[in-house]
Each structure stands twice: as structure tokens, then as C-alpha cells.
Design an enzyme around this catalytic site. Structure first.
Site, mmCIF file in Angstrom:
data_model
loop_
_atom_site.group_PDB
_atom_site.id
_atom_site.type_symbol
_atom_site.label_atom_id
_atom_site.label_comp_id
_atom_site.label_asym_id
_atom_site.label_seq_id
_atom_site.Cartn_x
_atom_site.Cartn_y
_atom_site.Cartn_z
ATOM 1 N N TYR A 1 5.607 8.781 16.773
ATOM 2 C CA TYR A 1 5.980 8.663 15.367
ATOM 3 C C TYR A 1 7.261 9.430 15.075
ATOM 4 O O TYR A 1 8.187 8.902 14.445
ATOM 5 C CB TYR A 1 4.845 9.167 14.485
ATOM 6 C CG TYR A 1 5.130 9.091 13.002
ATOM 7 C CD1 TYR A 1 5.143 7.873 12.344
ATOM 8 C CD2 TYR A 1 5.379 10.246 12.269
ATOM 9 C CE1 TYR A 1 5.408 7.803 10.977
ATOM 10 C CE2 TYR A 1 5.641 10.186 10.906
ATOM 11 C CZ TYR A 1 5.649 8.961 10.270
ATOM 12 O OH TYR A 1 5.919 8.893 8.920
ATOM 13 N N ARG B 1 0.837 -1.191 0.000
ATOM 14 C CA ARG B 1 0.000 0.000 0.000
ATOM 15 C C ARG B 1 0.879 1.251 0.000
ATOM 16 O O ARG B 1 2.041 1.208 0.361
ATOM 17 C CB ARG B 1 -0.927 0.036 1.233
ATOM 18 C CG ARG B 1 -1.836 -1.149 1.386
ATOM 19 C CD ARG B 1 -2.619 -1.094 2.679
ATOM 20 N NE ARG B 1 -3.616 -0.038 2.683
ATOM 21 C CZ ARG B 1 -3.937 0.701 3.745
ATOM 22 N NH1 ARG B 1 -3.300 0.525 4.889
ATOM 23 N NH2 ARG B 1 -4.873 1.624 3.662
ATOM 24 N N ASP C 1 4.449 -10.370 9.614
ATOM 25 C CA ASP C 1 4.441 -9.223 10.522
ATOM 26 C C ASP C 1 5.890 -8.819 10.742
ATOM 27 O O ASP C 1 6.682 -9.590 11.304
ATOM 28 C CB ASP C 1 3.780 -9.614 11.845
ATOM 29 C CG ASP C 1 3.606 -8.434 12.787
ATOM 30 O OD1 ASP C 1 4.401 -7.474 12.715
ATOM 31 O OD2 ASP C 1 2.676 -8.481 13.626
ATOM 32 N N VAL C 2 6.251 -7.623 10.317
ATOM 33 C CA VAL C 2 7.655 -7.209 10.348
ATOM 34 C C VAL C 2 8.176 -6.985 11.760
ATOM 35 O O VAL C 2 9.382 -6.818 11.953
ATOM 36 C CB VAL C 2 7.883 -5.935 9.518
ATOM 37 C CG1 VAL C 2 7.608 -6.207 8.053
ATOM 38 C CG2 VAL C 2 7.043 -4.770 10.034
ATOM 39 N N THR D 1 -1.143 9.211 0.652
ATOM 40 C CA THR D 1 -1.234 7.772 0.860
ATOM 41 C C THR D 1 -2.483 7.496 1.687
ATOM 42 O O THR D 1 -3.042 8.417 2.314
ATOM 43 C CB THR D 1 -0.021 7.240 1.642
ATOM 44 O OG1 THR D 1 -0.026 7.819 2.964
ATOM 45 C CG2 THR D 1 1.291 7.589 0.943
ATOM 46 N N ILE E 1 3.240 4.410 -0.222
ATOM 47 C CA ILE E 1 4.568 4.607 -0.774
ATOM 48 C C ILE E 1 5.208 3.278 -1.124
ATOM 49 O O ILE E 1 5.887 3.136 -2.150
ATOM 50 C CB ILE E 1 5.454 5.394 0.210
ATOM 51 C CG1 ILE E 1 4.987 6.850 0.302
ATOM 52 C CG2 ILE E 1 6.916 5.342 -0.203
ATOM 53 C CD1 ILE E 1 5.697 7.658 1.383
ATOM 54 N N LYS F 1 10.994 8.006 13.822
ATOM 55 C CA LYS F 1 11.650 8.407 12.580
ATOM 56 C C LYS F 1 12.972 9.125 12.843
ATOM 57 O O LYS F 1 13.917 9.017 12.051
ATOM 58 C CB LYS F 1 10.721 9.287 11.744
ATOM 59 C CG LYS F 1 9.498 8.550 11.215
ATOM 60 C CD LYS F 1 9.867 7.317 10.399
ATOM 61 C CE LYS F 1 8.660 6.648 9.775
ATOM 62 N NZ LYS F 1 9.016 5.464 8.961
ATOM 63 N N ASN G 1 10.304 -0.230 4.546
ATOM 64 C CA ASN G 1 9.299 0.799 4.312
ATOM 65 C C ASN G 1 8.122 0.712 5.279
ATOM 66 O O ASN G 1 7.413 1.698 5.472
ATOM 67 C CB ASN G 1 8.782 0.708 2.880
ATOM 68 C CG ASN G 1 7.656 1.678 2.612
ATOM 69 O OD1 ASN G 1 7.873 2.877 2.457
ATOM 70 N ND2 ASN G 1 6.425 1.170 2.592
#
Length: 262
Positions: free
Chosen positions: A152, A16, A60-61, A187, A18, A156, A87
Site C-alpha cells: 500500500y 463509498r 473495474d478501474v 471510512t 472518501i 501511494k 480515488n
């Protein structure tokens, strides 16, 4: 010859937004893409669009066994990994730190940050063999901050510093590590974020205004930058956090214009 001909790219969160745009661009540039996602519906849709030469793995990452299995399946099928693109990411919750629950904090850190640790832990030997590269999807807010998104932005910011440390650690193996840092990109995740803001109806004007180039782009602009970073054209670039932001971090113009339009 296409820029990525013959490269095998392991892409997390590639079904999905990006990630999917990157998958399309990687395939267009000649790569074979292996998408990891925990969403079976979007995963099926993405692989149908890419074609049967590419692969989709439900995983699941944030779960070590899932990531290890995905790496092994990729190696068993294709024999190598040239690029790992981390990503996968989540932006929820929209809240300051003291209103963020422990579960929310853990979810953001596990998906946005721990996943990079896991793909590297299980994929680094393959990258040593291919002298490949790692791309991390970061965000401009990891450098400039953002109100009501403490978890968040923290994740990052950590991605940015981690990218630089990884670049140093793996340079002796000729493995390059870079990140891309978008500002606003249309997105599904961004549109969901907009619905939770006080002025949801003005979100499109706001997102256009924060970019001095005058518009909020689709994900293909990020994907084009990632194709470059994954290619030999970027063979002497490592430890770089590339802003793909339309100038959103520059000067005062974007902030003033955004304030006037919202």
C-alpha cells in the site's frame, strides 16, 4: 455562483468512503458527477443519494476496456470531462513485503496505480479540450511509510511521484494535476483495517491521537480540499501533494501520544 458549476467530474471509487463524500461535495458545489465502482450495491445507493442528474457506471478501474467504456459513456452523455478524480484504492494486505503474495501485490498496484494510467490514457484528450484537471487520492503514508503495509505505501509513494511527473507533462495543455494525502479518515476501509490490528479495541483512541488537532475526521474534510483543487480557485496549483492530515506528519507529539494511549 458555486465553485464547480457546470463541471463534469469522473470519479473512480466514488460509491463509498472518501470517494462518496467527494461525490456529495462535488454535487453540492454544482458539478455533475459520474461515479465508477465495481460494487453494484454501493453504486446504486450512492447514485440514489446524488440524484438522477448524476451517473453511475459499473466498472473495474484496473481493466482497460472498462475504463475506456466509462470515459466514452461520459463523453457521449455529457459532451465533456473537466475533472478526473482517481480515488479508487485498496489497502489490503496488512503485511510486510515478504508476507505479501504476488496476487496481493498485483491487486494493490492495479487498483491504486494502474487505474491512474488507464483514466489518463483514455481521458487525456477530453481534458485537453476542457483544460481540466486531475486529482489523485494518495495517503500520508506514501511519504512517511507505515509498518505492515508495504504494498500500500509503495503504491501511494508512486502516486505522489506520478502526480508530479503528470503535472509537468500536461502543464503545456493547461491541465493541472494534484493529489490529496489524508492521514487517518473514518471510512469503511479504515474500520476494516482496524479489525485486523492487534489492539482493535484501542483503534479509535489511536486514530485520534496521531492527529495533533485531536481527532480523526470523517471523509468530508478530504472532500472539501478536493472541491478547492477542482475549482478555479486552485488555477495556479499543480504538482502539489496536499496533506489533509490534521498535522499528523509534524514533530514527535502525535507518535508519543499514540504510544501512550494504545
Amino acid at each position: 455562483m458555486q465553485l464547480l458549476t457546470g463541471k463534469i467530474i469522473l470519479l473512480t471509487g466514488g460509491s463509498r468512503g472518501i470517494g462518496f463524500e467527494c461525490a456529495l461535495k462535488y454535487a453540492e458545489a454544482g458539478a455533475i458527477v459520474v461515479i465508477l465502482s465495481n460494487d453494484p450495491v454501493s453504486l446504486a445507493t450512492a447514485i440514489a443519494a446524488l440524484g438522477s442528474s448524476h451517473s453511475a457506471i459499473l466498472a473495474d478501474v484496473a481493466v482497460p476496456a472498462d475504463v475506456e467504456r466509462a470515459v466514452q459513456q461520459t463523453l457521449e452523455k455529457y459532451g465533456r470531462i473537466d475533472v478526473i478524480h482517481n480515488n479508487a484504492g485498496i489497502a489490503h494486505p496488512s503485511s510486510p513485503l515478504h508476507e505479501t503474495t504476488e496476487a496481493e501485490w498485483d491487486d494493490v498496484m492495479n487498483v491504486n496505480l494502474k487505474s491512474i494510467y488507464l483514466t489518463t490514457r483514455y481521458g487525456i484528450e477530453a481534458l485537453k479540450q476542457s483544460k481540466g484537471c486531475i486529482i489523485n487520492t494518495s495517503s500520508l503514508v506514501g511519504e512517511i511509510g507505515q509498518e505492515n503495509h508495504a504494498a500500500y505505501t509503495a503504491s501511494k509513494g508512486a502516486v505522489n511521484s506520478l502526480t508530479k511527473s503528470m503535472a509537468l507533462d500536461y502543464a503545456p495543455f493547461q491541465i493541472r494535476v494534484n493529489a490529496v494525502a489524508p492521514a487517518g479518515v473514518w471510512t469503511p476501509m479504515l474500520r476494516e483495517w482496524g479489525q485486523h490490528q492487534n489492539n482493535g479495541q484501542g483503534i479509535e483512541q489511536y486514530m485520534n491521537a496521531i492527529h495533533p488537532l485531536g481527532y480523526c475526521p470523517e471523509g468530508d474534510v478530504i472532500a472539501d480540499a478536493c472541491v478547492f483543487l477542482a475549482s478555479d480557485k486552485a488555477r495556479f496549483i499543480t504538482g502539489h501533494v496536499m496533506h489533509v492530515s490534521g498535522g499528523a506528519e509534524l514533530g514527535y507529539r502525535a507518535l508519543l501520544q499514540a504510544t501512550e494511549t494504545v
